[in-house]
Design an enzyme around this catalytic site. Structure first.
Site, short mmCIF file in Angstrom:
data_model
loop_
_atom_site.label_atom_id
_atom_site.label_comp_id
_atom_site.label_asym_id
_atom_site.label_seq_id
_atom_site.Cartn_x
_atom_site.Cartn_y
_atom_site.Cartn_z
N ARG A 76 0.83 -1.21 0.00
CA ARG A 76 0.00 0.00 0.00
C ARG A 76 0.86 1.26 0.00
NH1 ARG A 76 -2.59 2.10 5.06
NH2 ARG A 76 -4.00 3.79 4.46
N HIS A 80 0.65 4.42 -2.67
CA HIS A 80 0.40 5.79 -2.20
C HIS A 80 1.52 6.73 -2.64
CE1 HIS A 80 -2.86 5.18 1.10
NE2 HIS A 80 -3.03 4.33 0.09
N ASP A 88 8.63 8.66 -6.32
CA ASP A 88 9.86 9.40 -5.98
C ASP A 88 10.23 9.28 -4.51
OD1 ASP A 88 7.84 10.88 -4.87
OD2 ASP A 88 8.56 12.82 -5.60
N SER A 90 8.57 10.29 -1.99
CA SER A 90 8.17 11.46 -1.19
C SER A 90 7.35 11.05 0.03
CB SER A 90 7.39 12.47 -2.04
OG SER A 90 6.23 11.88 -2.60
N GLU A 98 2.24 14.59 2.76
CA GLU A 98 1.63 13.28 2.56
C GLU A 98 1.46 12.51 3.86
OE1 GLU A 98 3.02 10.91 -1.07
OE2 GLU A 98 4.57 12.41 -0.86
N ASN A 104 -2.78 8.58 4.76
CA ASN A 104 -1.51 8.00 5.21
C ASN A 104 -1.33 8.02 6.73
OD1 ASN A 104 -0.60 7.49 2.57
ND2 ASN A 104 0.10 9.59 2.35
N HIS A 205 -6.05 -5.75 -2.54
CA HIS A 205 -6.89 -5.87 -1.34
C HIS A 205 -7.16 -7.32 -0.97
CE1 HIS A 205 -8.67 -1.51 -1.55
NE2 HIS A 205 -7.37 -1.54 -1.27
N THR A 206 -6.54 -8.24 -1.66
CA THR A 206 -6.62 -9.64 -1.25
C THR A 206 -5.85 -9.89 0.04
OG1 THR A 206 -6.31 -11.92 -2.00
CG2 THR A 206 -4.59 -10.37 -2.60
N SER A 254 -9.22 -15.42 2.48
CA SER A 254 -7.80 -15.80 2.62
C SER A 254 -7.00 -14.54 2.92
CB SER A 254 -7.29 -16.47 1.33
OG SER A 254 -7.52 -15.63 0.21
N ASP A 259 -3.99 -13.97 -3.55
CA ASP A 259 -4.63 -14.85 -4.52
C ASP A 259 -5.78 -14.11 -5.19
OD1 ASP A 259 -6.71 -14.83 -2.64
OD2 ASP A 259 -6.09 -16.72 -1.73
#
Length: 352
Positions: A76, A80, A88, A90, A98, A104, A205-206, A254, A259
């Site tokens: 993730r 982001h 980069d 950042s 950020e 975040n 998102h698995t 899972s 998967d």
């Protein structure tokens, strides 16, 4: 001062070198047929730091074994970073807007420290030739590999950014959990990514978790009609109290394995976020969701290609940017800090 910190990892580094043969245990890595940004290349560090991928992989093997949740967090973190001002690094900067904006805020400091630990290890053996943004790219790739997903090659050669995104840019660029497919596709298109990339990357998102507050609007005051009733019943009881904000698996089938069951969830109308479930409800993306639900290998191929395409968004290469001496601050900030600390030490010595 900076060099002393490198030695804190030496006992572990010895293990890394002994275990380096494990770094390619999966055999040939998948290499997507993707046009690479100028300045990036497969095998970029072959001559200046040939052991970089082995060092990264062997350290992360230990990290993910002790804390499997860090795999989802690092995956993730890279997305982001890339969606806001390009890939980069950042998002790694302590002073970047950020870090303080809502998307975040829930990252743990340990996640950022993992990337800094990688920098210490790699710079100890190779010198300061590998950027933090490349280390984040490799760490995200290995997060997928170590949780059962595809192993794929990534082009390297990024430089770290020296500018901060403007305030508010993080929320403007990232996909909100409440987003509908039209908004999702528009934001992906701004980054040069298509609808297949959008569906494939959503498949991240698995693995991972989410707070009830991020999807509470689908539960209260009324059930979102696109949510399957037994799923709604379970979540509404678990997330009933607004005074607490428990965590829920993004893919309850899972949760620790990379998967294609996330797409099975969507077909059963058991996607957690609006941004997940609407990919199945929208006719533009439904066919791709179904395809990935029935064909895990196809999902893996498209996910790897999408990760590579996302990883070249807005990159800095060659004479652009810098290679940071510490991942959480720009070199100008780092050297200014060292100068201040050195001056303080001289003043203290003089006083004695």
């Amino acid at each position: 001062m900076a060099k002393a910190k490198s030695f804190t990892l030496l006992p572990f580094i010895s293990f890394l070198l002994l275990a380096s043969c494990l770094s390619s245990s999966s055999g040939e890595q998948f290499k997507a047929n993707v046009t690479i940004a100028n300045g990036l290349a497969y095998g970029y560090y072959n001559y200046i730091c040939p052991q970089v991928e082995g060092l990264v992989r062997n350290y992360l093997m230990q990290v993910y074994r002790s804390d499997a949740g860090q795999a989802a967090a690092i995956l993730r973190l890279q997305s982001h970073d890339c969606f806001v001002q390009g890939c980069d690094g950042s998002v790694l900067l302590d002073r970047s807007p950020e870090r303080s904006e809502i998307p975040n805020k829930d990252f743990k400091q340990q996640t950022f420290q993992i990337i800094e630990n990688l920098r210490q290890i790699v710079h100890y053996y190779c010198g300061r030739v590998v950027s933090c943004s490349d280390l984040l790219t490799l760490a995200a790739r290995d997060a997928v590999f170590f949780t059962g997903g595809p192993d794929f090659s990534v082009p390297l050669g990024r430089r770290d950014g020296v500018t901060f995104p403007r305030p508010g840019q993080t929320s403007e660029d990232l996909i909100a959990p409440t987003a509908k497919t039209t908004d999702i596709l528009a934001r992906f298109a701004r980054k040069g990514l298509n609808f297949v990339d959008a569906v494939a990357l959503s498949g991240a998102h698995t693995i991972g978790i989410a707070h009830c507050s991020s999807f509470r609007g689908r539960l209260f005051p009324n059930r979102d009609p696109t949510m399957e009733f037994s799923f709604y019943d379970r979540l509404s009881r678990y997330c009933a109290s607004p005074a607490i904000d428990p965590l829920v698996w993004l893919d309850f089938r899972s949760p620790f394995r990379f998967d294609n069951l996330y797409f099975v969830d969507l077909m059963n109308r058991q996607g957690l976020f609006t941004s997940d479930q609407d990919l199945f409800e929208d006719p533009r993306t439904r066919g791709t969701v179904i395809n990935f639900a029935y064909n895990q290998q196809q999902f893996f191929v498209n996910f790897a290609a999408a990760m590579i395409r996302m990883g070249i968004v807005g990159v800095l290469t060659d004479g652009q940017g810098e290679i940071r001496a510490r991942c959480n601050m720009r070199n100008s900030d780092f050297y200014n800090l060292e100068s201040v600390l050195e001056k303080d030490n001289i003043s203290s010595s003089a006083a004695i």
